[in-house]
Write a protein that holds these residues in place. Structure first.
Motif: not given
Length: 295
Positions: A92, A95-97, A100, A130
Motif C-alpha cells: 500500500l 502504491s501511494g496509499d 492505508g 507514514c
C-alpha cells in the motif's frame, strides 16, 4: 498529569537507561497504578487520546503474560501473520496509499508477539514514516520514541532518529531536531549498513543541511558563527543575518537545497522482514526530506 502520561507512555518498554534497570516497567507501573486509583480520579482528568494509549499499554502487558504460556508454534503463527500484514502495508505504501499502509502497520503490531522487539522496532518506525507523510509529527515522534526504546542498544536505531529529527523540525523544535540529527550522523558513522554508513567519511548532505538549519535556528553556537564571518550582527536592530552572496556554511536548509536535489535512501533491512518494492516520495515539510523510501 495528561502531558506527563503522554510523554511517559512511549517509554514504558524501555529496558534500561544507564544504571537504571527495567526503567520501562517502573514507568508503566506508576502510570497504570495511579490511573487505576478510584479515590484520586486521575483518569477523569485525562484526554481520550491519553486513555487510549494507557489502554494500549495495559493490553501489551496482558499479551506479554499470555505469550509466556503460549506454545512456540502459536507464537510463530502470530509472527507469520504479522509479516503478511506488514507486507500488505508495504504494498500500500509503494502504491501511494499512505493512510492505508499506516493502518496495516498498526494491524501488524497488534499481531506481532510482544517479545519480537526487532520486528516491532521496524513496524513502529515504518508507521512513523507514514505519519510524517500524513503531516502528523506528534504521532511520528511517539512511534519513533517507542522504536528507539525497544531497540537494542537503546536509542540507537538510525532511521528512527532521523525520522524523529524531521518530526521535531515540523513542530519547530530546533534543539530537539538538532540532537536527533547529530545522533543519526553518529550512528551512520558506526554502521556497517551500506545504505547508512558514511561514504568516504562524508556526512550525508540532507543530514548536514538539517544540522546547519537547526544550529542557525537555535543559535547554539552563536559566538562561533559570528566569528566565522558568514553570519553578521546588527547591533542597532539586535538581529543576526547572512549577507547576500556570502557562501556561508550557516545557510538554512531551504537555501542550501535550491541548487541541490540530493536524495535520501532509507532501508529497514535491520529487520528480517525485507521488502524489495520502492517508491519515490516527495516530502514537502520539512524541505530536507526527499527521495526514495524503502520499508
Amino acid at each position: 498529569m495528561d502531558k506527563a502520561a503522554l510523554a511517559l507512555v512511549d517509554l514504558a518498554e524501555l529496558s534500561s537507561l544507564g544504571d537504571h534497570k527495567k526503567l520501562g516497567d517502573s514507568i508503566a507501573n506508576v502510570l497504570l497504578q495511579d490511573c487505576a486509583l478510584p479515590q484520586v480520579s486521575i483518569r477523569t482528568m485525562l484526554t481520550s487520546h491519553t486513555k487510549e494509549l494507557l489502554d494500549e499499554l495495559t493490553s501489551i502487558r496482558q499479551r506479554l503474560k499470555w505469550e509466556k504460556n503460549m506454545p512456540k508454534e502459536d507464537l510463530h503463527i502470530k509472527q507469520a501473520a504479522s509479516l503478511v500484514v506488514k507486507l500488505e502495508g508495504n504494498s500500500l505504501f509503494s502504491s501511494g496509499d499512505i493512510a492505508g499502509a499506516a493502518s496495516k502497520y498498526s494491524e501488524a503490531l497488534a499481531l506481532c508477539p510482544v517479545k519480537s522487539k526487532k520486528e516491532r522496532v521496524v513496524l513502529y518506525s515504518n508507521r512513523a514514516q507514514c505519519y510524517l507523510l500524513l503531516q502528523d509529527p506528534l504521532a511520528a515522534i511517539s512511534d519513533t520514541t517507542r522504536a528507539l526504546s525497544l531497540h537494542n542498544p537503546v536509542n540507537r536505531h538510525a532511521k528512527s532518529l532521523w525520522r524523529r529529527a524531521q518530526a521535531y523540525d515540523m513542530l519547530g523544535l530546533a534543539k530537539e531536531s538538532l540532537l536527533d540529527a547529530i545522533l543519526f550522523i553518529n550512528e551512520c558513522s558506526q554502521s556497517t549498513d551500506p545504505d547508512l554508513c558514511l561514504k568516504q567519511n562524508k556526512v550525508p548532505d540532507y543530514a548536514e543541511r538539517l544540522v546547519k538549519k537547526q544550529m542557525h535556528a537555535a543559535w547554539l553556537f552563536k559566538e562561533a558563527a559570528l566569528k566565522h564571518g558568514g553570519v553578521h550582527y546588527d547591533g542597532k536592530r539586535g538581529e543576526a543575518y547572512v549577507r547576500e552572496g556570502d557562501d556561508s556554511e550557516w545557510e538554512t536548509a531551504s537555501e542550501s537545497e535550491m541548487g541541490n536535489e540530493e536524495k535520501e535512501e532509507t532501508n529497514d533491512d535491520d529487520s528480517e522482514w525485507q521488502n524489495e518494492d520502492d517508491r519515490k516520495i516527495k516530502y514537502e515539510k520539512p524541505p530536507v526530506f526527499k527521495g526514495r523510501t524503502f520499508l
